[in-house]
Write a protein that holds these residues in place. Structure first.
Motif, PDB file in Angstrom:
ATOM      1  N   LEU A  52      32.658  90.685  11.923  1.00 10.13           N
ATOM      2  CA  LEU A  52      33.053  90.462  10.532  1.00 10.13           C
ATOM      3  C   LEU A  52      31.866  90.088   9.643  1.00 10.13           C
ATOM      4  N   GLY A  53      30.660  90.107  10.225  1.00 10.56           N
ATOM      5  CA  GLY A  53      29.466  89.816   9.438  1.00 10.56           C
ATOM      6  C   GLY A  53      29.185  88.334   9.281  1.00 10.56           C
ATOM      7  N   TRP A  54      29.789  87.503  10.139  1.00 10.04           N
ATOM      8  CA  TRP A  54      29.570  86.060  10.077  1.00 10.04           C
ATOM      9  C   TRP A  54      28.564  85.640  11.149  1.00 10.04           C
ATOM     10  N   SER A  55      27.940  84.518  10.922  1.00 11.70           N
ATOM     11  CA  SER A  55      26.954  84.020  11.886  1.00 11.70           C
ATOM     12  C   SER A  55      27.649  83.383  13.090  1.00 11.70           C
ATOM     13  N   PRO A  56      27.302  83.814  14.318  1.00 14.21           N
ATOM     14  CA  PRO A  56      27.907  83.195  15.510  1.00 14.21           C
ATOM     15  C   PRO A  56      27.508  81.735  15.676  1.00 14.21           C
ATOM     16  N   GLU A  57      26.397  81.343  15.021  1.00 14.28           N
ATOM     17  CA  GLU A  57      25.971  79.942  15.100  1.00 14.28           C
ATOM     18  C   GLU A  57      26.937  78.997  14.375  1.00 14.28           C
ATOM     19  N   LYS A  58      27.838  79.562  13.579  1.00 12.40           N
ATOM     20  CA  LYS A  58      28.793  78.733  12.858  1.00 12.40           C
ATOM     21  C   LYS A  58      29.991  78.336  13.727  1.00 12.40           C
ATOM     22  N   VAL A  59      29.984  78.739  14.998  1.00 13.28           N
ATOM     23  CA  VAL A  59      31.008  78.297  15.948  1.00 13.28           C
ATOM     24  C   VAL A  59      30.483  77.028  16.615  1.00 13.28           C
ATOM     25  N   ASN A  60      31.038  75.881  16.210  1.00 20.36           N
ATOM     26  CA  ASN A  60      30.545  74.579  16.666  1.00 20.36           C
ATOM     27  C   ASN A  60      31.487  73.958  17.692  1.00 20.36           C
ATOM     28  N   LYS A  61      30.936  73.092  18.512  1.00 21.47           N
ATOM     29  CA  LYS A  61      31.751  72.331  19.464  1.00 21.47           C
ATOM     30  C   LYS A  61      32.233  71.038  18.787  1.00 21.47           C
ATOM     31  N   GLY A  62      33.329  70.487  19.305  1.00 28.51           N
ATOM     32  CA  GLY A  62      33.771  69.189  18.802  1.00 28.51           C
ATOM     33  C   GLY A  62      35.188  69.162  18.277  1.00 28.51           C
TER      34      GLY A  62
END
Length: 429
Positions: free
Chosen positions: A36-46
């Motif tokens: 979808l053109g989003w950054s995978p780094e924006k998937v955070n833990k917590g």
């Protein structure tokens, strides 16, 4: 959460952020984010706890994914998230609890969707696509529209006159037939039927508002109101009957103010006792629909309520509706005698139609919707048309300005005390 798209608010936001509890969920999300053109780094833990902490000090994204797996009380935790989320954010939640009531409560609280874990990639894609469509959808009310807000109060002369039935039908007609975003505010805190008539769970928004009036704002309205359709939302309650509601009316007044900003129409189902205890609620009401039956007791109370409006709310146009009118032979008082008693004409007469009323209750639909095409119920549609004609023409405005001239610029507390001092002796009894 989930407010209509507003380019000014979302221009500098991240398009997507996720807070998950486990690596398996993260691994499912990352490739779809890339698609979808989003950054995978924006998937955070917590999970949700980290989401609340992070968003309390940073801007909310356009689309927010939160994992509720580690939440002991998902509904309360989502409410905590709403406190730090900016309007316009689409929230998608996931969790391991497969419970229909929880699902409904979460949707009522303002989230876009709730997905069960383990996540299905195709279902996740579909949900993100729907969220993106919601973000880019045009607002129902264009900012440049000069059409005035339509504010209606529906009041019954007696219990059982059918005021709530008329209020629900009017709200549905204004939203469906007149294509206006409409809020139905049911102020019968303990026994309200606004949500019940639409086959909805009432949620806790109204009782929360009464307990914490300072929390009422646009975000609160968005989260607390239960959606009945694309254009109709309801704020109702079924407060425990062993818990008395103590309020000076400030919460009710503020709810009306916020609804005025968020919706094109507001329909208030107003118990008649509210006129005595909280007269300020009528201040900005353009049209009051007085619902009555043709009985001796209703005639007496119609006289008193009409007198109250003349003294306390001259800016409000009153429409008298005779409801559930049986055949002439079964009338307690004839129409002519009733009109003579109240010294004015009945504006709208709605015949008694028990068959359609029973069908509406069974289907969980407003009477006007269940009786579409029924000749006997045509007057309800005519009533909605009449109300929009009054409010659109600005017929109410001049009188309203004169009536409010003495209170403009005063604080809410001074307005409350001022109205209480003006209560007529008859009403106080």
């Amino acid at each position: 959460m989930n407010m209509p798209f507003n380019p000014g608010r979302t221009a500098h936001r991240e398009p997507f952020t996720a807070f998950v509890c486990d690596e398996a969920t993260a691994e499912t999300l990352r490739p779809i984010a890339v698609e979808l053109g989003w950054s995978p780094e924006k998937v955070n833990k917590g999970g949700l706890r980290n989401a609340v902490q992070t968003l309390s000090v940073s801007a909310s994204p356009n689309i927010l994914f939160v994992d509720l797996s580690e939440s002991g009380d998902p509904l309360n935790d989502i409410n905590a998230l709403a406190e730090v989320c900016e309007p316009g954010t689409i929230v998608i939640a996931s969790g391991q609890v497969n419970d229909v009531r929880l699902y409904r409560d979460l949707l009522a609280s303002g989230i876009h969707d709730y997905l069960l874990k383990p996540l299905n990639a195709d279902a996740l894609r579909d949900t993100f696509a729907q969220a993106q469509a919601a973000l880019t959808a045009p607002k129902l009310a264009e900012p440049g529209s000069e059409r005035p807000h339509c504010a209606v109060a529906v009041i019954g002369t007696r219990g059982g006159a059918g005021a709530s039935t008329i209020a629900t039908s009017l709200a549905w007609l204004l939203s469906d037939k007149h294509t206006r975003t409409t809020a139905l505010l049911d102020l019968d805190i303990h026994f309200g039927t606004g949500a019940l008539a639409l086959d909805l769970e009432p949620g806790r928004g109204l009782t929360d508002a009464i307990e914490n009036p300072s929390r009422i704002d646009g975000l609160f309205i968005e989260r607390a109101m239960v959606k009945a359709s694309e254009r109709l939302a309801v704020l109702s309650a079924e407060a425990p009957i062993n818990s008395p509601v103590i309020s000076d009316g400030a919460a009710f007044y503020q709810l009306q103010e916020e609804m005025r900003s968020a919706f094109e129409c507001t329909v208030v189902d107003l118990p008649r006792g509210m006129l005595v205890n909280h007269p300020h609620l009528i201040t900005d009401i353009q049209v009051a629909v007085l619902v009555t039956e043709l009985t001796l007791a209703s005639a007496r109370d119609a006289i008193r309520i009409l007198s109250w409006f003349k003294s306390n709310a001259p800016q409000t146009q009153v429409i008298v509706v005779a409801n559930k009118v049986p055949q002439a032979a079964l009338l307690e008082i004839s129409r002519k005698d009733f009109e003579g008693s109240i010294e004015r004409k009945i504006d709208v007469l709605i015949p008694y139609d028990p068959k359609t009323a029973m069908q509406a209750a069974k289907l969980g639909k407003p009477l006007a919707e269940a009786g579409k095409g029924t000749k006997a119920l045509a007057p309800i549609g005519e009533l909605a048309t009449r109300i929009t004609a009054i409010t659109d023409s600005g017929e109410h405005d001049d009188k309203a300005e004169r009536a409010k001239a003495n209170t403009r610029g005063a604080s809410l507390l001074s307005k409350l005390s001022g109205f209480k001092d003006k209560m007529p002796k008859k009403a106080k009894k």
